[in-house]
Design an enzyme around this catalytic site. Structure first.
Site: not given
Length: 349
Positions: A130-132, A157, A161
């Site tokens: 994810t870009d998060e 989260y 990741k």
């Protein structure tokens, strides 16, 4: 090609399974069938030759070894993960166990299988992220996430990741495992589990409930239609350079408030209220703890190296998505009784 897809009964994973099967690949779908999974997501392809399903947990190394031995994949597309930020705030432990320990187990199972088969050059382990992991961006539209942006995760989260991304890179550098990575922007589209923003807005609107927007609604996301994402993922798996990462974005930045207003306008046209607009149901609620201000993807690498571009604008994709939910009431109603759906999560901080 024989592909092992983890998390293939989830939202993005099932889109990958459906597209891979339609393109003639053989797919083994490995999923633990946790709360966000739904085998109905792959019903359109589940009777096709070359499809198989295995219920297994990526935290179970012995089960993974057995799957590799039996199904002998040419590639792994690792999507299985806990993915809801609000749930990670309330219960981070599951995110550590699945996203970090589970990815470790997948890497070790894949490495053992790859070495046992003589380290074939064509094998790939594609880790989907994810870009998060990059954290939060300022409002300046010229600033976007690139593959060299420093990691700065802000939630349990995204931290889990980020850790899994680092493990995948380490297994490539240390053991030579042929990996590719991709980091995507916010996905939306058919089969989206009804706890995320877009399905929540659609279903609450239809039910006459408030449409909750965190804070003042100015948080910005880059929206990627899930079927475009599946197309990009298969391309990265087949053509991406080992050890390389690829950012995948839709090029559709919108504030949360603008996004919700667009959904309301589509519903006003497709299923009008008896009086007034669905936008009258918009309600601002206390913000999520640590809410990132803006995400935006620079997808130049995947465009220039692999020739990929998104095919759907956010307006086109939202219209398709709203219509899908209107046409598939039986699917989403069956999921509304699952734990946490319809509740405000992520407030324990």
């Amino acid at each position: 090609m024989k592909i092992l897809v983890t998390g293939g009964a989830g939202f993005i994973g099932s889109a990958v399974v459906r597209l891979a099967m339609r393109r003639g690949h053989r797919v083994t779908n490995l999923d633990a069938l946790t709360y966000a999974a739904c085998l109905d997501n792959v019903t359109p392809v589940s009777d096709m030759a070359g499809y198989s399903f295995v219920q297994a947990d990526i935290r179970d190394r012995a089960a993974l070894d057995a799957v590799f031995a039996e199904h002998a994949p040419d590639a792994v597309m690792h999507l299985a993960a806990e993915s809801h930020v609000d749930r990670s705030i309330d219960g981070p432990g599951a995110f550590i166990e699945t996203n970090i320990t589970g990815t470790y187990n997948m890497l070790e199972a894949a490495r053992g299988y790859w070495v046992g088969r003589g380290r074939p050059d064509g094998f790939r382990f594609h880790h989907i992220s994810t870009d998060e992991v990059y954290g939060s961006l300022p409002a300046d539209p010229a600033i976007k996430f690139t593959e060299t942006t420093a990691y700065d995760p802000r939630s349990p989260y995204s931290a889990s990741k980020a850790a899994s991304d680092h493990l995948v890179r380490a297994w490539h550098e240390t053991y030579g495992l042929p990996v590719v990575l991709s980091n995507c922007s916010n996905n939306y589209g058919p089969y989206h589990f009804p706890e995320k923003l877009i399905p929540v807005v659609i279903l609450n609107a239809l039910a006459g409930k408030p449409l909750p927007i965190y804070g003042d609604g100015t948080n910005i996301r880059d929206w990627l239609y899930v079927e475009d994402h599946a197309d990009a993922l298969l391309l990265v798996m087949q053509k991406g350079r080992p050890g390389r990462s690829y950012n995948i974005g839709g090029g559709n930045e919108r504030t949360n408030l603008d996004l919700v207003r667009t959904i309301c306008a589509i519903l006003d046209e497709k299923r009008p209220r008896p009086a007034g607009s669905y936008a009258e149901q918009i309600t601002f609620v206390p913000d999520r703890p640590g809410h990132d201000a803006r995400y935006a993807i620079d997808a130049g690498r995947i465009r220039d190296e692999l020739g990929w571009r998104p095919s759907v604008t956010v307006e086109e994709g939202l219209e398709k998505t709203v219509q899908w939910y209107l046409d598939n009431e039986a699917w989403w109603r069956a999921l509304q009784d699952r734990h946490g759906v319809g509740e405000r999560l992520g407030t324990r901080a």
